[in-house]
Scaffold this active site. Structure first.
Site, PDB file in Angstrom:
ATOM      1  N   CYS A  67      -4.683  -2.887   3.049  1.00 39.61           N
ATOM      2  CA  CYS A  67      -4.395  -2.825   4.555  1.00 39.61           C
ATOM      3  C   CYS A  67      -5.515  -3.090   5.460  1.00 39.61           C
ATOM      4  O   CYS A  67      -6.032  -4.264   5.771  1.00 39.61           O
ATOM      5  CB  CYS A  67      -3.772  -1.383   4.808  1.00 39.61           C
ATOM      6  SG  CYS A  67      -3.004  -1.661   6.336  1.00 39.61           S
ATOM      7  N   GLU A  94       0.953  -1.152  -0.014  1.00 43.71           N
ATOM      8  CA  GLU A  94       0.068   0.012  -0.118  1.00 43.71           C
ATOM      9  C   GLU A  94       0.921   1.135  -0.109  1.00 43.71           C
ATOM     10  O   GLU A  94       2.019   1.461   0.568  1.00 43.71           O
ATOM     11  CB  GLU A  94      -0.800   0.119   1.559  1.00 43.71           C
ATOM     12  CG  GLU A  94      -1.763   1.326   1.467  1.00 43.71           C
ATOM     13  CD  GLU A  94      -2.221   1.369   3.041  1.00 43.71           C
ATOM     14  OE1 GLU A  94      -1.614   1.011   4.065  1.00 43.71           O
ATOM     15  OE2 GLU A  94      -3.423   1.566   3.169  1.00 43.71           O
ATOM     16  N   ASN A 146       0.334  -0.780   5.180  1.00 46.74           N
ATOM     17  CA  ASN A 146       1.393  -0.141   6.240  1.00 46.74           C
ATOM     18  C   ASN A 146       0.709  -0.208   7.601  1.00 46.74           C
ATOM     19  O   ASN A 146      -0.270   0.365   8.067  1.00 46.74           O
ATOM     20  CB  ASN A 146       1.411   1.301   5.927  1.00 46.74           C
ATOM     21  CG  ASN A 146       2.177   1.606   4.675  1.00 46.74           C
ATOM     22  OD1 ASN A 146       3.419   1.799   4.437  1.00 46.74           O
ATOM     23  ND2 ASN A 146       1.451   1.354   3.432  1.00 46.74           N
ATOM     24  N   GLU A 161      -5.739   8.834   7.787  1.00 48.20           N
ATOM     25  CA  GLU A 161      -6.319   8.326   6.390  1.00 48.20           C
ATOM     26  C   GLU A 161      -7.721   8.917   6.469  1.00 48.20           C
ATOM     27  O   GLU A 161      -8.096   9.116   5.107  1.00 48.20           O
ATOM     28  CB  GLU A 161      -6.515   6.749   6.389  1.00 48.20           C
ATOM     29  CG  GLU A 161      -4.934   6.066   6.234  1.00 48.20           C
ATOM     30  CD  GLU A 161      -5.109   4.781   6.005  1.00 48.20           C
ATOM     31  OE1 GLU A 161      -5.678   4.425   4.827  1.00 48.20           O
ATOM     32  OE2 GLU A 161      -4.571   4.033   6.629  1.00 48.20           O
ATOM     33  N   LYS A 163      -9.530   2.264  -1.345  1.00 46.78           N
ATOM     34  CA  LYS A 163      -9.702   1.681  -0.147  1.00 46.78           C
ATOM     35  C   LYS A 163     -11.207   2.230   0.454  1.00 46.78           C
ATOM     36  O   LYS A 163     -11.426   3.385   0.625  1.00 46.78           O
ATOM     37  CB  LYS A 163      -8.551   2.055   0.740  1.00 46.78           C
ATOM     38  CG  LYS A 163      -8.421   1.491   2.032  1.00 46.78           C
ATOM     39  CD  LYS A 163      -7.176   1.996   2.608  1.00 46.78           C
ATOM     40  CE  LYS A 163      -6.860   1.317   4.077  1.00 46.78           C
ATOM     41  NZ  LYS A 163      -5.618   1.601   4.685  1.00 46.78           N
ATOM     42  N   ASN A 207      -6.999   6.117  -1.642  1.00 47.69           N
ATOM     43  CA  ASN A 207      -5.868   5.312  -1.190  1.00 47.69           C
ATOM     44  C   ASN A 207      -6.294   3.986  -2.117  1.00 47.69           C
ATOM     45  O   ASN A 207      -7.210   3.429  -2.074  1.00 47.69           O
ATOM     46  CB  ASN A 207      -6.026   5.025   0.089  1.00 47.69           C
ATOM     47  CG  ASN A 207      -4.660   4.018   0.541  1.00 47.69           C
ATOM     48  OD1 ASN A 207      -4.233   3.567  -0.275  1.00 47.69           O
ATOM     49  ND2 ASN A 207      -4.660   4.152   1.698  1.00 47.69           N
TER      50      ASN A 207
HETATM   51  N1  CDT Z   1      -2.654   1.651   6.418  1.00 52.13           N
HETATM   52  C1  CDT Z   1      -3.610   0.929   7.398  1.00 52.13           C
HETATM   53  O1  CDT Z   1      -4.865   0.764   7.005  1.00 52.13           O
HETATM   54  N2  CDT Z   1      -3.128   0.391   8.762  1.00 52.13           N
HETATM   55  C2  CDT Z   1      -4.203   0.027   9.500  1.00 52.13           C
HETATM   56  C3  CDT Z   1      -3.703   0.643  11.033  1.00 52.13           C
HETATM   57  C4  CDT Z   1      -4.984   0.646  12.121  1.00 52.13           C
HETATM   58  S1  CDT Z   1      -4.595   1.475  13.370  1.00 52.13           S
HETATM   59  C5  CDT Z   1      -5.153   3.122  12.964  1.00 52.13           C
HETATM   60  C6  CDT Z   1      -4.105  -1.535   9.614  1.00 52.13           C
HETATM   61  O2  CDT Z   1      -5.149  -1.949   9.975  1.00 52.13           O
HETATM   62  O3  CDT Z   1      -3.140  -2.131   9.643  1.00 52.13           O
END
Ligand code: CDT
Length: 312
Positions: A172, A50, A197, A146, A127, A110
């Site tokens: 993600c 991502e 990420n 985000e 996303k 995204n």
């Molecule tokens: N990039 C992304 O979606 N990261 C989320 C972090 C969640 S915590 C705010 C994940 O699900 O890994």
């Protein structure tokens, strides 16, 4: 007579940190190296992370305009990413890529794409499950903006036929939601690819760091098994300017078993030859959707967003 197995050489190209000071060309050069490595190991399709071209910028407080100016792609491919498409075509590799997209109408998403081995963009996803917040949290060790920088995706969970396979994709946080995979499996997806990420530290509660990896793998494994699909997940990981993110990129078989997993938090390719018939047993028996699903009892899933009162 025995028929030839249908397989796909499936690789995940995990990426180590992309720092704020790194430009897109440097990231693309690394990705080209990863593609060559994947090809040499029999890959036909490569999954990148991502927001692969830049640092994970939602961790920084800034205006939307500043973010869009610096981190968003206005065209795909663009001048910095064209070499990636050229190399993929030269190698005959399909790929999945995550990046920040600014549409001609000025909408920020995204986004991820599936690209065919001829370099053509076959599918796009924006996303849907955006995590984090849109307000400034000055006391947090970093932000997760985000919800400030991206609109909720407007393309749904579609699937695309490429290289003889039906493929779906997500990004993600989507990987944690069972609906993501089920909607694609109901369109006969055989493989779901995704990039992520995931910060090691949860800014909302004191989550033990190891749980971040546990819940990541749990989500991939349960979803692969419950839908009879392959799942391939690519991390951007390690410490970006001191902000650490988990690795554990993985390829999961329809059995729910992890068949390849990254060892490092650096640029690293993992690859398998995915047997596409492996999911058929599950899809024909325990998860034969047509035979066993009871959507008349699942109404709340589409009628309610949050949990509420018991049904009568
Ligand atoms: N990039 C992304 O979606 N990261 C989320 C972090 C969640 S915590 C705010 C994940 O699900 O890994």
């Amino acid at each position: 007579m025995t028929s030839k197995k249908r397989t796909l050489g499936l690789a995940v190209a995990q990426m180590g940190p992309v720092h704020l000071a790194d430009d897109r060309l440097a990231a693309v050069r690394r990705m080209i190296e990863l593609m060559r490595d994947a090809k040499s190991r029999g890959a036909e399709f490569v999954v990148f992370p991502e927001l692969a071209l830049t640092t994970f910028f939602p961790r920084y407080w800034m205006t939307e305009e500043q973010a869009q100016e610096r981190f968003f792609e206005k065209t795909m491919p663009g001048p910095a990413t064209q070499p990636l498409f050229d190399e993929a075509r030269a190698l005959g590799l399909g790929f999945y890529l995550g990046f920040a997209e600014l549409t001609p109408q000025g909408r920020p998403f995204n986004t991820s794409i599936i690209v065919g081995p001829d370099g053509s963009i076959l599918g796009k996803y924006r996303k849907i499950h955006l995590p984090g917040h849109s307000d400034h949290k000055p006391d947090a060790p970093f932000q997760h903006l985000e919800k400030k920088f991206f609109d909720v995706g407007d393309l749904g969970f579609r699937v695309f036929d490429t290289q003889g396979v039906r493929m779906g994709m997500c990004l993600c946080n989507d990987r944690r939601w069972p609906e993501t995979y089920r909607v694609m499996a109901l369109q006969s997806a055989e493989i779901v690819v995704l990039g992520y990420n995931t910060p090691s530290v949860n800014i909302h509660w004191n989550e033990p760091v190891h749980l971040r990896t546990t819940t990541h793998l749990l989500s991939l494994q349960a979803s692969a098994y419950q839908n009879g699909i392959w799942v391939a997940a690519a991390a951007k990981c390690g410490a970006e300017d001191g902000f650490h993110m988990i690795g554990s990129s993985a390829i999961v078989a329809p059995t729910g078993e992890i068949v390849a997993r990254s060892l490092t938090e650096e640029d690293e390719v993992i690859a398998v030859r995915a047997d596409l018939s492996l999911g058929e047993f599950f899809r024909e028996h325990v998860f034969n959707f047509a035979k066993h699903r009871r959507p008349e009892h699942y109404r709340l899933i589409v009628e309610r967003t949050g949990a509420g009162e018991p049904i009568a």
